[in-house]
Write an enzyme that holds these catalytic residues in place. Sequence first.
Site: not given
Length: 508
Positions: A207, A334, A424
């Site tokens: 991320s 995600e 995610h």
Amino acid sequence: MRGIWALVVALGMAYGQPVWVLTPQGRLQGGLNPKAQVAYFLGIPYAKAERWKAPEPVLRLEGVFKATEPGLACPQRGVFTTRLGGYMPPQGEDCLNLGVWAPLAPPPPEGYPVMVWVHGGSYTGGSWAEPLYDGTSLAAEGVVVVGFNYRLGPLGWLALPALQAEDPSRSTGNYGLLDMLEALRWVERNIRAFGGNPENVTLFGHSAGGMAVCTLMALPSARGLFHKAILQSGGCAYVRTLEQGFAWGARWAAQLGCAASDLACLRRIPLERLFPPEDRSIGALLQRVEAGEFAEVPWKPHLDGVWLNKVPLQALLEGAAQGIPLIVGATAQETWGERLAGPSDWGGFAERVEAKLPGQGVRARQLYQARYASPAEAWAYFQTDRILLCPTLAAGVAQADHAPTYSYLVTWASPVLELLGSFHGIELPLLFGTETTWPALALFLTAEAMENSRPLARALRSQWLHFARSGEPYLQGWPETKSGYAMGFSARPGLIPDPYPGRCGLFR
């Protein structure tokens, strides 16, 4: 090096005492995990920093530093894991510390490969000391693992002309980035004492941590501090200009009752005002899902013309990271939670796309309506593609002409919580072997879920570890990005067509 590390470990094991190690920084007292055959050293200060000033390295520790507990986390409002009850250490501004996990076995002559983790959290939250990122399982397989904190939110990324004027290098807005550089320099100076090889360092992050990895690849001052990189679910274009930073910084300072030029006023503001408590209700969470996307977050690296001169993606295209092998990839869903607030009809889908990509609403509707059953599902995939998946894969395309580069896509979903999809960060507990930590445990509550995840966990770990050792994925069974193939990480990992051409046409 081998003899010293073997003696350190043998003494600790024989006397049932913590491990002691002598580093260039000083003498450290760590701990042992006998079951995993791993030594750990936690909360080591690598730098000190005054508010909105460059970090100063901590080159010497007096006496014996007890490195058996995590240090302070950097001030923040929290991350998704902590909102669900995950652990975070106490917070404070003296937070520039790191953790090291090292195998107990004597290292090879050249030293163990080193894997340096950069945590995510939108550049506004997180810590290396979250249980999700415990390096024990990776270290048990023959690498030295390092995780570090860096300054977050306004303390890490505030840009103001007054701050620029007082800085000797005339930089502002990159305090968190300078912390990262200082952590890598600590690794370069000290990691041999833990059995690691400072000439074989792999930087990996997820991320915002992945975005930071790419930013560091573009940074001339980071050259030589790491030698391979893994970018998980993070793009290479998430930076801001100083003009953007200055405008936002002035508004932010005014909201706190200070003039943008009054640094003394800003430095007096207590942390509870810099990081006020957030609304954690379900309604507020859903609002953040729709409105709080990372592209609009003001706290991120700046193109200051001193440390960072170009958008990292452009720098990669121009060969700034020449010779650094790279793995890039993301999950297939995600932003799967965006279905909850997605449009109810295709006209609404096209309108939303138009607001994000002017002139593309009609084309996007045609593409996504042909692929997905509902406009809400299509919107979640569109956001996945736009915000994280395609920017991440684009980094691989940019680097492919300059170094061996490999792409992947995670499609696994937990049998316990299939409705969450391959969301995610779903791969992180499998990579780190932290499936039993909370809140990751919720994905593996049944024997079926745990068993179903084993092939993926083994594949992820073997590929990442082999890449850290050699610069290639496991047994070369994963061809480079320019071959047109990627690795599909599912319940049965294997090669798939590169998803970039099919999913990312709108975003190139």
